[in-house]
Design a protein around this motif. Structure first.
Motif, short mmCIF file in Angstrom:
data_model
loop_
_atom_site.label_atom_id
_atom_site.label_comp_id
_atom_site.label_asym_id
_atom_site.label_seq_id
_atom_site.Cartn_x
_atom_site.Cartn_y
_atom_site.Cartn_z
N ALA A 79 0.84 -1.20 0.00
CA ALA A 79 0.00 0.00 0.00
C ALA A 79 0.87 1.25 0.00
N LEU A 80 1.90 1.25 0.85
CA LEU A 80 2.76 2.43 0.95
C LEU A 80 3.53 2.67 -0.35
N ALA A 82 2.62 1.73 -3.39
CA ALA A 82 1.68 2.21 -4.41
C ALA A 82 1.41 3.70 -4.21
N MET A 83 1.30 4.12 -2.93
CA MET A 83 1.10 5.54 -2.64
C MET A 83 2.31 6.36 -3.09
#
Lengths: 412, 412
Positions: A79-80, A82-83
């Motif tokens: 998630a991080l 992709a952010m």
């Protein structure tokens, strides 16, 4: 335009800043028009933090619940990352192992990949998106989350590369490639441009722990070109390729590298009755005690009556192995157990030695010149290993490195 | 044998010790032969830790990646609680929201539950296992992980209770039930054995933040008996039930509780031209500015020409609302804006007041006896709210608590 699978381990994504650095590296490939699948591990320290929580609650949690727990580590990283990619203007989608279509068997904490359903990833790649996949995890056919065991992110990367028929699987680590030997022991060690899967397997199993053995086997089996390179610096790293005997260049060096370990101990049964089945009688109880054996050496018995049987084990298993052997000898009614923990193993590895005679003799001559006595010898098609006194380990590695022409040229 | 859904929030599972305490509570129900589904939140602090990581990387991450990130928090808790139950000898299986069959729409970070496929949970329950489900999360039809928004674990619990036709949905919190009013303001406040969904909704929206409003609405809609009780102590808590007018006991008190808030501000447009559409003209720009309105009061204009129009907003929105209104008045060419931030709102809530005349008059008389002036009044079927000067808030709550017979009896 090529398709790259890039794997970044826990140290490479260990902080917000490092995740941002990984994003920039991925971005540079994406900007060149390549398709990129990124496989990441949990941020360094995270898996141990989770395991400590588990340990505080249950001395032996079930594999299913352990997998449920530790698989969150990679999920945070995807998630991080992709952010971070999105912050750079790169469209990215994160996938857990199960979402990425990674189907495994149900052997929790050490699952094996059975199949990868790549439709979703393909669609995202074709739409120009970067795909970020959680390493180390999948789901069984019932949807239970599984993990591939420690270091399994490498396996995820190679398996995805094989399934997607990627042009290259890049494993980013904290070293900038595979070296002829450990640079901490031999300053003249140099980075290999290229190494074969077989050599890499021998090097890895002998202590050059750059890649997980399983991922190398996997890459060899599916002929996925594998490259080891550094997360923290530029450079081409080392390409690990299939051994194509036809195209082996003339100037290929005889050996590719020198591996070594000082973590073993030697055990010998002296004067065991030389009858059929004696080896099994000796090694059976060792296997039953779950002690893994590395080298095995048995000499022809000079009188046909008694034989000396030697093998090496991990040093931590020495005591248990010794006790087991003492029982075996007592039951056999012949032989005597002797052992030594102050040993080291040095191995020459290279597909080139297949076609070159004289590797062993140069090796033995070099060691003799340094006054190093050889205690055991074992060979395979692309490897010669010797056991020597531990105190001579560094001297042996350096002498062999020079003797086999592996030293890097002095920089001007 | 009953089926219970038990929900434990972040504070109740905030440490290894607390998770173990939750496991013992669940075990006691299971040992009595009940079927138990446990819904848990992330350990307290964890969601904020993850959001801080996200914030350090992207000022406005996509909802999909945020959900991917924060959903790991509950996943850690379910694994640890399943381990803690197993350590007590209770067979337990953990389920992420998606694994539990919770299907939502695709509104990331504020998804709504569309369906729950309960087959897997049912099979586990029927096999005598405790089922541990991650609150707050689900997956959309494409398998993307979604979250229900903050506090959404209550909603998960109620939705599971409805889908499984549970006998009771128990929400464990850090208070031991719903009180007649805030015990910090009125020492004579007492715990309610029972309250209706409608009353609970009025109480919750007025500041008694024990339960998420959405979960109460949901429980009311599906007639799921809901009980609020303490994670940290014994006690029956407060049962929240459907309002069955037929069976309402004779001795039911007229009002059930007193809610209040001191976080609002009052704004009045004096002397606006009393023409059709004036309310919309005044409130339209307030809505456009994303300012939420609570009470609205408009009096009949005495001369049919001009009207006084009042409403309340959250105190933090007062300045913006005032500026917006000044523009409105300037454009209308009539009226004058006055306001007051030193106000408080006190509300009597009770389904009993439907059938009892005189609640309002007793309320006004009680306040008058204390010399408290009423600035605004607004009523609904089961609620009367008044706005008073903030300095009288505590006095008003205590006087009304006594006047309406809510004080607990003195303990002997």
């Amino acid at each position: 335009m090529a398709l790259y699978v890039q794997k970044f381990g826990g140290t490479s994504v260990g902080s917000v800043e490092r995740i941002q650095a990984v994003a920039r590296k991925v971005q540079s490939y994406h900007q060149q028009g390549h398709q990129v699948v990124v496989v990441v591990s949990a941020m360094s320290g995270e898996t141990n933090r989770l395991l400590d929580l588990a340990k505080a609650i249950h001395e032996e949690p079930t594999g299913r619940e352990l997998d449920m727990l530790v698989s969150t580590g990679e999920q945070v990283t995807i998630a991080l990352l992709a952010m971070a990619l999105s912050q750079l203007g790169v469209h990215a989608t994160s996938y857990t192992g199960p979402q990425a279509g990674i189907v495994t068997d149900s052997s929790h904490t050490k699952a094996r990949i059975r199949d990868i359903k790549t439709q979703s990833l393909r669609a995202d790649l074709d739409a120009g998106r970067v795909v970020v996949v959680a390493g180390f995890q999948g789901a069984d056919e019932h949807g239970n989350i599984t993990t591939l065991g420690r270091g399994g992110s490498d396996t995820t990367a190679v398996a995805l590369a094989a399934a997607l028929k990627a042009d290259e699987c890049q494993i980013y680590t904290d070293v900038d490639g595979v070296y002829t030997t450990d640079p901490r022991v031999c300053q003249k060690a140099k980075r290999l441009e290229q190494i074969t899967f077989e050599e890499m397997l021998e090097m890895a199993s002998l202590g050059s722990k750059v890649l997980q053995i399983r991922s190398v086997e996997f890459a060899g089996k599916y002929q996925v070109p594998l490259r080891v390179l550094s997360s923290f610096s530029e450079g081409a790293g080392t390409l690990i390729v299939a051994d194509d005997e036809e195209s082996t260049p003339m100037e290929e060096p005889v050996i590719s590298g020198i591996a070594f370990t000082a973590n073993e101990a030697k055990l010998t049964v002296l004067g065991a009755a030389d009858i059929p089945g004696v080896a099994a009688k000796i090694l059976g109880p060792i296997g039953d005690a779950n002690i893994e054996i590395d080298m095995i050496v048995q000499n022809v018995s000079p009188d046909g009556q008694a034989t000396d049987f030697s093998f090496t084990v991990a040093r931590g298993d020495y005591k248990r192995a010794q006790e087991t052997l003492n029982q075996v000898v007592a039951e056999m009614g012949s032989g005597k157990v002797v052992g030594d923990t102050n040993i080291a193993k040095v191995s020459l590895v290279g597909v080139g030695m297949r076609s070159h005679a004289g590797v062993a003799s140069l090796m033995f001559k070099t060691l003799a010149n340094e006054g190093i006595n050889i205690r055991m010898v074992s060979t395979s098609e692309i490897k010669i290993s010797v056991v020597i006194d531990e105190k001579f380990l560094e001297l042996a590695v350096r002498a062999l490195h020079t003797a086999f022409g592996l030293d890097k040229e002095d920089e001007d």
